[in-house]
Structure formats: structure tokens, C-alpha cells
Design an enzyme around this catalytic site. Structure first.
Site, PDB file in Angstrom:
ATOM      1  N   GLU A 131      39.904  -5.195  30.105  1.00 18.61           N
ATOM      2  CA  GLU A 131      39.336  -5.946  28.973  1.00 18.61           C
ATOM      3  C   GLU A 131      38.161  -6.820  29.424  1.00 18.61           C
ATOM      4  OE1 GLU A 131      42.059  -8.361  26.545  1.00 18.61           O
ATOM      5  OE2 GLU A 131      40.347  -9.670  26.138  1.00 18.61           O
ATOM      6  N   CYS A 201      44.796 -13.982  21.592  1.00 15.06           N
ATOM      7  CA  CYS A 201      45.096 -13.529  20.229  1.00 15.06           C
ATOM      8  C   CYS A 201      46.423 -14.131  19.766  1.00 15.06           C
ATOM      9  CB  CYS A 201      45.146 -12.011  20.193  1.00 15.06           C
ATOM     10  SG  CYS A 201      46.510 -11.357  21.149  1.00 15.06           S
TER      11      CYS A 201
HETATM   12  S1  SF4 Z   1      46.557  -7.940  19.296  1.00 12.54           S
HETATM   13 FE1  SF4 Z   1      46.155  -9.118  21.186  1.00 12.54          FE
HETATM   14  S2  SF4 Z   1      47.534  -8.305  22.750  1.00 12.54           S
HETATM   15 FE2  SF4 Z   1      47.465  -6.852  21.070  1.00 12.54          FE
HETATM   16  S3  SF4 Z   1      45.891  -5.366  21.694  1.00 12.54           S
HETATM   17 FE3  SF4 Z   1      44.900  -6.898  20.384  1.00 12.54          FE
HETATM   18  S4  SF4 Z   1      44.104  -8.420  21.785  1.00 12.54           S
HETATM   19 FE4  SF4 Z   1      45.587  -7.189  22.944  1.00 12.54          FE
END
Ligand code: SF4
Length: 313
Positions: A131, A201
Site C-alpha cells: 500500500e 480506515c
Molecule cells: S477498508 Fe481499510 S483495511 Fe479494508 S481494504 Fe480498505 S483500507 Fe484496507
């Protein structure tokens, strides 16, 4: 004596992971098993990758591993990719399907803008994680202006333009540790612009809060998730930061019953890429060790969904 499992209500697969897995499944259904390639693991979970591989998906780490790109479907993983990777795939004439999590795509747009405006950019995250590589690669302009840091010590080493700077964070970091790094960054560069708190997130936040809740009432904590899963590792660390030993396992085959020799209660949760059937399998295993009572703990998981556009596949 009846021993207890404290099971986190807010656990397991997030909307971004669910969406990425659906994309690979739909692509396999539509294009057949010999055509679908995924750049890197679509999500960082051994069980998910094995399931999709068995279904016919090919996982690769470079374009060189794929012959005749023109006939192939290339899926970018939930972690996202940088601009050059995207452009190279286009140039090779793959049919591209982007499974980047929408939360990550939002951060990419901010990086694009920071680059266009010539700001120095600081990415708080783990160097080398897919990422972070993708987010850095979304900076449009001189990449020497992008710096990856993780700790306040890294911030102390930074030298950026105090009046023209921007920061973003990896989405799956420890909320508490990231707050300390951001505080150091803002103290050193009061004019730096970025998210109100951080870019972790909501899925990351609620799962970390839930682990704090189960750690408070458990003797040992088990996190279902793979070793290369950032958010799963952070869940383990959250428990340990509360003084409760935690173990990260793909499934029950990696559990040592000796971990529970003095335990009357085990906390159990799962990272954002771990399937629910692993939790069920671990619960059955713990049952054989005498952990019969299962108590669900913490707040409900109110997971939002990320819909798929009809023309995406
Ligand atoms: S919701 Fe959060 S943890 Fe899940 S894929 Fe997206 S960025 Fe990653």
C-alpha cells in the site's frame, strides 16, 4: 471449570477486502481460469489466496511473468499501485481491472494533488508494504519530495519545506502509535496539511478498539490473520500494548495449546482479510481445549459496503 472465549464482535473481513475478492471471483467467472492474473496477493491472507488460486487465478509479482498480455486480464490488488505500474500495464495492453480499496484510492487522489501542487509529501507507514509503495507511486512529480516515515524518531530526521508540505498515512496502522508520529510531525511542521486525524480506515479503527475490549477481559489473545497482513499484526500489537500476550495465526494448526496452560479466558478476533470460517474453525479447536463458553464482546460491527460498478469487470 468452564473456560471462556471472548469473541470480538467487530472482527474479520472489511468491505474493501470483500470487494476485492468479489472482483477476482467475477473475473474468473467471466473470463475463465487461464486468463486472470492478479498483481501481488489480492489481499494479505493465505486462505483467501489459496482459495482463489485453486479457483484458477494466477498471482504474479511482475509483468514479466505473464506472456501475451493483450489476451490477459490484470487485476490490481486491494492495496493499490503507483502511476508507473498502471501506465506500464496499459502500454502492455492488458485488460485492467482495479480492485484497489476505495479508501486507498481516496488517498491516491490526495497524493496526485500534492504532487501537482509541488508539495513535499510525507507518508506515514511501513516502507516496502504494497500500500505504501502504491501511495508513494501516486505522487505526480519529483519523487525525491516524498518521504516515508513511521516513528517520531524518523520525523526528527526529516527535512522538508515547512510551508508547502502534506502528509498521508497507511490505512492499517496502529491508531495510537500513528497519533504520536503525527503529533511529532505537526509540532515540527505546524503548517503541514493532511487529514484531520489520520488516514487509518474505519475498519482498522473499529477492529483495534474491539481488541482493546477483549484484551481487557482475557488472559491470552488470538488473532486470525496472516503474517504479512499489516492490520492483523497491528491487532496483535494492540493486545500486547494492553499487557496481554497475543498470537497471530492463519488457523488452529498454528496454535500451541501450551499458550493457554494458565488461561481461563481467551480473546479471539480476526484481521480485516481473514475469512469467518477460520474463526469458526479456531472456536471448535478451543472448544476441545475446554474453552466452551463463547461471549461476544464489544460494539457491533457496522460494516459499510463498497458497491461494484456494473461495467468494472
Ligand atoms: S477498508 Fe481499510 S483495511 Fe479494508 S481494504 Fe480498505 S483500507 Fe484496507
Amino acid at each position: 471449570m468452564c473456560k471462556t472465549v471472548n469473541l470480538a464482535r467487530a472482527r474479520g473481513m472489511c468491505a474493501g477486502v470483500d470487494r476485492a475478492i468479489k472482483i477476482v471471483n467475477l473475473a474468473l467467472d467471466k473470463y475463465g481460469t487461464d486468463k486472470v492474473y492478479v498483481l501481488h496477493e489480492v489481499v494479505h491472507n493465505k486462505h483467501v489466496v489459496e482459495y482463489l488460486r485453486k479457483k484458477g487465478a494466477h498471482f504474479v509479482d511482475s509483468f514479466e511473468e505473464i506472456s501475451s498480455p493483450k489476451d490477459k486480464i490484470l487485476i490490481f490488488s486491494a492495496h493499490g499501485v503507483g502511476i508507473e505500474t498502471f501506465n506500464k500495464a496499459k502500454e502492455l495492453e492488458f485488460k485492467i481491472i482495479d480492485a484497489t480499496c476505495p479508501v486507498v484510492s481516496g488517498i491516491h487522489r490526495k497524493m496526485n494533488k500534492a504532487g501537482i501542487n509541488g508539495l513535499d509529501a510525507v507518508v506515514i507507514g511501513h516502507k516496502g508494504h504494497q500500500e505504501v509503495v502504491g501511495t508513494v507511486g501516486q505522487y505526480i512529480g519529483d519523487r525525491n519530495k516524498v518521504h516515508v516515515v513511521l516513528t517520531p524518531e524518523d520525523v526528527a530526521q526529516l527535512s522538508i519545506d515547512p510551508d508547502n508540505s502534506f502528509f498521508a498515512t497507511q490505512t492499517t496502522l496502529s491508531i495510537d502509535e500513528t497519533a504520536i508520529t503525527i503529533q511529532a510531525l505537526k509540532q515540527k511542521y505546524p503548517s503541514i496539511v493532511g487529514p484531520k486525524d489520520n488516514d487509518t480506515c474505519r475498519a482498522t479503527q473499529v477492529r483495534q478498539n474491539a481488541v482493546k475490549q477483549i484484551a481487557a477481559v482475557s488472559d491470552v489473545v488470538i488473532i486470525a490473520g496472516s503474517k504479512n497482513s499489516s492490520n492483523s499484526n497491528r491487532l496483535k500489537e494492540v493486545s500486547e500494548s494492553q499487557g496481554i500476550q497475543a498470537y497471530l495465526v492463519d488457523d488452529s494448526s498454528q496454535i500451541d495449546p501450551m499458550w493457554f496452560k494458565d488461561a481461563n479466558s481467551v480473546g479471539l478476533s480476526a484481521g480485516a482479510s481473514a475469512p469467518e470460517y477460520v474463526i469458526e474453525e479456531i472456536l471448535s479447536f478451543l472448544n476441545t481445549l475446554g474453552f466452551i463458553t463463547v461471549v461476544e464482546c464489544g460494539d457491533e460491527l457496522k460494516e459499510k459496503t463498497f458497491p461494484l460498478k456494473e461495467d468494472l469487470i
